[in-house]
Design an enzyme around this catalytic site. Structure first.
Site, PDB file in Angstrom:
ATOM      1  CD  GLU A 183       8.731 -28.982  55.772  1.00 21.06           C
ATOM      2  OE1 GLU A 183       8.157 -28.641  54.709  1.00 21.06           O
ATOM      3  OE2 GLU A 183       8.488 -30.055  56.346  1.00 21.06           O
ATOM      4  CG  ASN A 188       3.954 -32.044  57.145  1.00 21.03           C
ATOM      5  OD1 ASN A 188       4.419 -30.981  56.739  1.00 21.03           O
ATOM      6  ND2 ASN A 188       4.562 -32.786  58.068  1.00 21.03           N
ATOM      7  CG  ASP A 216       7.345 -33.618  55.524  1.00 22.17           C
ATOM      8  OD1 ASP A 216       6.720 -32.551  55.587  1.00 22.17           O
ATOM      9  OD2 ASP A 216       8.340 -33.852  56.218  1.00 22.17           O
TER      10      ASP A 216
END
Length: 290
Positions: free
Chosen positions: A16, A147, A197
């Site tokens: 991430e 997100n 995302d």
């Protein structure tokens, strides 16, 4: 398939938060569940991975040196090598099912970060703003999974997603005060693959969004129209970031978490850092000014 390359076969459980760090000419990103912090030197290709005691979920370089970031349990300053941690805020210690998730700087060098309900137990997450003086302010509550903290080139729009609700919205934002304004519908097509995302904004003002479980990136025009879909060889791309100024390379993190062995066998690059040539440059993110 797009011009996509595997840059680092890091086998992240939950890769991430990629960030280009100009002073290092490096791309850094995290493996939240693996409690690892990666640094890939764009010049030499050298990779350094730091092991952490707690999952780092998002970060940004500080102009004064070191980094600001969110660990699962709160906001902290941390050293270049991750060994020195100075806690600033832990606003959700009473919420056992919560943790921090995505984060990034705004057009004036503040740090915005969102939290999430890590067991799918409801909308207990929030979006926060860390001012350069160190004050933490809640901007929004009732979020499932925070997100996409990305800004239009003029700084007047914040793009923010609640992945649990499959919602990617655009909010009026005042760069001078850091105040969050009204929300407008942005990316609402029901037939898009996956869930929204992390994201990055390019120099034309378009938003690139990684689609969890969608095997792709989607490029949205400023009015929310789908401009382009780039297929990827991984099921769970998680976020993306542009490289150095002038670069047209978009770096994409991905996850191998909770994928069955047969699913992993079909996507050997899952959990790796990918690079996609997209033909447009990015908007640089400022360091944290505090």
């Amino acid at each position: 398939m797009s011009d996509c390359r595997l840059i680092v076969d890091s086998k992240d459980q939950l890769g991430e938060g990629p960030v280009f760090v100009a002073r290092e000419n490096a791309l850094r990103w995290v493996d939240i569940f693996g409690r690892r912090w990666h640094r890939y030197d764009l010049g030499s290709g050298a990779l350094r991975t730091l092991e952490l005691a707690e999952g780092l979920t998002a970060f940004a370089p500080r102009r004064s040196g070191g980094f600001v970031g969110t660990f699962e349990s709160g906001v902290a300053f941390l050293s270049e090598d991750g060994t020195g941690i100075s806690w600033l805020h832990r606003p959700e210690t009473t919420l056992a099912d919560n943790r921090f998730n995505d984060g990034g700087t705004d057009p004036r060098g503040r740090f915005l970060a969102g939290s999430m309900n890590k067991v799918g137990g409801g909308t207990t997450g929030s979006l926060y703003r860390l001012d350069i003086e160190g004050r933490l302010t809640r901007l929004r509550s009732d979020v499932g999974i925070s997100n996409t903290i990305a800004f239009s080139p003029d700084g007047g729009t914040l793009y923010f997603a609640d992945t649990a609700a499959s919602d990617l919205g655009a909010y009026a934002y005042d760069p001078e005060s850091g105040a969050l304004g009204a929300r407008r519908n942005f990316a609402v097509p029901a037939d898009l693959p996956g869930f929204p995302d992390g994201s990055a904004v390019d120099s034309e003002g378009y938003l690139w969004n990684a689609r969890w479980d969608g095997w792709c990136l989607v490029r949205f025009a400023p009015d929310g129209r789908v401009d382009r879909i780039i297929e990827l060889p991984v099921q769970r791309p998680t976020s993306c970031a542009f490289g150095p100024p002038g670069s047209t390379t978009l770096y994409v993190t991905s996850a191998a978490f909770d994928l069955a062995p047969d699913a992993l066998a079909r996507q050997p690059w899952a959990g790796g850092l990918l690079a996609v040539e997209v033909g447009v440059t990015g908007v640089p993110r400022l360091p944290f000014e505090g």
